[in-house]
Scaffold this active site. Structure first.
Site, PDB file in Angstrom:
ATOM      1  N   GLU A  39       0.814  -1.211   0.000  1.00  0.00           N
ATOM      2  CA  GLU A  39       0.000   0.000   0.000  1.00  0.00           C
ATOM      3  C   GLU A  39       0.852   1.267   0.000  1.00  0.00           C
ATOM      4  OE1 GLU A  39      -3.331   2.570   0.260  1.00  0.00           O
ATOM      5  OE2 GLU A  39      -3.064   0.512  -0.424  1.00  0.00           O
ATOM      6  N   ASP A  40       1.949   1.268   0.762  1.00  0.00           N
ATOM      7  CA  ASP A  40       2.681   2.510   1.021  1.00  0.00           C
ATOM      8  C   ASP A  40       4.085   2.571   0.433  1.00  0.00           C
ATOM      9  OD1 ASP A  40       0.539   3.529   2.483  1.00  0.00           O
ATOM     10  OD2 ASP A  40       1.212   2.573   4.327  1.00  0.00           O
TER      11      ASP A  40
END
Length: 693
Positions: A76-77
């Site tokens: 996600e990051d």
């Protein structure tokens, strides 16, 4: 923050066979990928996944879960992909990380849409592997512990509300009470800061003024049980601040009126000792009637087992006592996570009954709002216990009815319910069930869920199933009307149309298939000209502009250029005597002279009006009650067609067998036209009642 070797040592302490190299690779990978990223606290971002992994080691979870916790934010990051995860850590870890990642990709959506979609993805991911939920709960708990670092009060409250509404109840449903209590406390502090400060302050006062009263009561309980020859552990605590606040709100009482602020736990050697301890305590102190619960013989849905009782101690003080074995305590505090401990050979697949119900609710829900409503019903609410005649036990929310019970047993049984016996007596389907009731459901071969049931069912599963069934039935009825109207449209075309032309028309109108087309026609989502053009392109070029002709409404008595609207309350049509209401800054609203709204008194100027000479195409509204028989809806549609009435909307407002009630809005030429339609309806054997609204 846990250092690399500390995390590995924690896992090896309970699982000596754990793959140390795998754990080290995952730790280094998350540190490298998150690099210089910072959290709101100023700490390195990788401290978060490391702390979540530490929470998973507290639960003694398997190495795949620990690695997933370390990697859960990388996709996600960071620039990492699921393919990278699978290549470096294997398909099992990749699948778990993907499941957790999907739950995190919706933070930017609108509030209800985001929450509902969160739930949807949660349950689908959980259905494949419950460890996805365990990691996500650890992720949310650590985020709540650091929530105070976020500067935006609105963002803190949003996260706290989501935690209170979804994550804490889900932690409770899988039996992770420690997680649930801490999440509730941290969310409570953000959502109700004044109440939080007041209650925690009062609890601190009690602690300081009464000294070691909790320890003193725990000692007396232990002494009473020791005198009976029992070896037990006893400890006490004040009730959870959020739990106290919730009781104050539910009972509408002050802090001083909450009597059972103290709670005590007794850990016994065996199940038999639990019941023996209960007997000793009830002999030593008076117990509070109605406050005893036996969750050992009838565990909660999440597997929670314990005996609960309330005792009246010295000075009329009420205290709650929970009695359980040490093994029950371990499972009660960490629930499903305890079953996933590395040493458990047979790991559960997550397909517990309540989870299956949630998956069914996901499939049944019509939109985000409905999904949210049904799911909250499914994961909240206190429970009661009811039995089938053969002794099978079902847990239901308080206030549940025989219909809720039937759907809990099986969706098909609920759908075919026609009656119920409670403890051997025929009772209405809306009767609330009590603890211990024996419920026998009476089926009907041709029965189907009734819309009226929504007025009294309380479970999310029942509401979702009823709504799905009613929607399917309504759709079928609207499709029938659509076919009648389609036949009229087809007669006006220059050529006959076959299946191929109909399929092409549906495609041109962005509809799925022929049934979708008929539904769109019946529900007035497309007009005649659109359908004709879709069936035979170019067929409407030489046609007059029917909608404009049909709605040629003119009113006499108005100042030239003054705007007007026909009132929705009475739907006046040419032939009605009419009057205008003019309010400052608004156009004129045209009402029939006998409109009930006028009788209620209105603050407006009255204008005497009349219809123009060629007014036609006004909308009349009818209430039609049909007999619930095959073909009655089609017969009504046929009457509209024969009388050349263009149906604009059709809505089923009541379903009370053997009658179905509809409200119909249609374009009519004038009052005489509308009257002929009403007369034709009343003459039909399909119609029980027909009247103008």
């Amino acid at each position: 923050m846990l250092r690399q070797y500390e995390l590995v040592e924690r896992v090896k302490a309970y699982d000596p066979d754990a793959d140390e190299a795998l754990l080290n690779r995952a730790y280094v990978y998350t540190v490298q990928k998150h690099g210089s990223q910072k959290r709101a606290s100023g700490d390195p971002y990788f401290s978060h996944p490391v702390e979540v992994a530490g929470l998973m080691t507290d639960l003694k979870l398997d190495q795949e879960t620990i690695v997933t916790a370390l990697l859960h934010d990388t996709v996600e990051d960071t620039l990492a992909t699921i393919e990278d995860i699978e290549k470096n850590f294997g398909p099992d870890v990749a699948k778990l990380v993907d499941g957790v990642t999907k739950l995190s990709k919706i933070e930017q959506l609108a509030e209800n849409e985001r929450v509902a979609e969160n739930l949807r993805k949660f349950f689908l991911a959980m259905s494949e592997d419950i460890r996805v939920l365990l990691v996500k709960l650890g992720d949310r708990l650590h985020n709540m512990r650091t929530l105070h670092f976020i500067k935006s009060p609105e963002k803190r409250k949003r996260i706290a509300r989501e935690t209170m509404d979804i994550y804490a109840p889900l932690a409770e449903r899988v039996g992770m009470y420690e997680y649930m209590r801490e999440m509730q406390l941290l969310a409570f502090e953000q959502l109700e800061p004044e109440a939080y400060a007041t209650i925690t302050g009062r609890l601190e006062q009690i602690r300081s003024s009464e000294g070691g009263q909790v320890d003193a009561i725990a000692l007396k309980i232990k002494q009473a049980l020791a005198a009976a020859g029992m070896k037990v552990e006893v400890w006490g605590r004040e009730k959870h601040p959020y739990s106290i606040w919730k009781k104050m709100a539910e009972r509408h009482v002050s802090f001083e009126q909450i009597t059972d602020i103290m709670a005590f736990r007794v850990l016994a050697e065996s199940v038999g000792d639990c019941y023996s301890a209960l007997g000793v305590l009830h002999q030593a102190w008076q117990f509070v009637p109605g406050r005893f619960k036996d969750y050992i013989s009838t565990p909660k849905t999440n597997g929670y087992r314990s005996l609960h009782t309330s005792l009246i101690f010295e000075n009329s003080m009420r205290v709650e006592v929970q009695i359980r074995t040490r093994e029950m305590h371990r499972l009660n505090e960490f629930g499903l996570a305890a079953h996933w401990a590395y040493k458990q050979g047979d790991k559960p697949d997550g397909q517990v009954g309540w989870l299956r119900d949630l998956i069914e609710i996901v499939d049944s829900s019509h939109d985000a709002e409905e999904l949210l409503e049904h799911t909250r019903l499914a994961i909240y609410q206190d429970r009661i216990f009811a039995f089938t005649p053969k002794g099978a036990l079902f847990q239901l929310p308080k206030g549940a009815t025989p219909v809720d019970f039937a759907f809990a047993v099986h969706t098909d049984l609920g759908a075919h319910t026609v009656g119920a016996k409670i403890n051997g007596r025929h009772m209405p389907l809306r009767t609330p069930l009590n603890n211990g009731d024996v419920v026998e459901i009476i089926k009907g071969a041709n029965a189907e869920p009734q819309l009226s049931w929504l007025a009294f069912v309380v479970t999310g599963k029942a509401r979702a199933s009823i709504r799905r069934s009613v929607r399917a039935k309504e759709r079928a009825e609207v499709v029938t009307i659509g076919r009648e109207l389609f036949n009229q449209i087809a007669e006006r075309l220059p050529a006959k149309v076959g299946k191929k032309a109909i399929a092409s028309a549906a495609e041109r109108l962005d509809l799925e298939d022929e049934e979708d087309l008929m539904y769109a026609i019946g529900a007035a989502k497309v007009d005649d000209r659109e359908v004709m053009e879709a069936l035979v392109p170019g067929s409407t070029v030489d046609l007059p502009d029917e909608p404009t002709q049909a709605r040629a409404i003119s009113i006499k008595g108005l100042t030239p250029g003054m705007g007007f609207t026909l009132a929705e309350c009475c739907h006046p049509v040419p032939g009605d005597r009419i009057v205008g209401l003019r309010r400052k800054g608004e156009g004129v609203e045209v009402h029939a002279i006998d409109c009930m709204e006028l009788a209620n008194g209105v603050d407006a100027d009255w204008i005497d009006l009349s219809w123009g000479e060629r007014s036609q195409g006004a909308v009349g509204r009818l209430r039609v009650v049909l007999y619930h028989r095959l073909g009655t809806l089609a017969e009504m549609a046929g009457i509209f067609a024969k009388n050349r009435a263009n149906v604009i909307t059709l809505e089923q407002t009541e379903l009370d067998d053997p009658f179905h009630t509809y409200e119909v809005d249609m374009e009519v030429q004038d009052l005489a036209h509308l009257t002929r339609i009403v007369s034709a309806l009343r003459a039909s054997d399909a119609v029980a009642e027909a009247e103008r609204i």
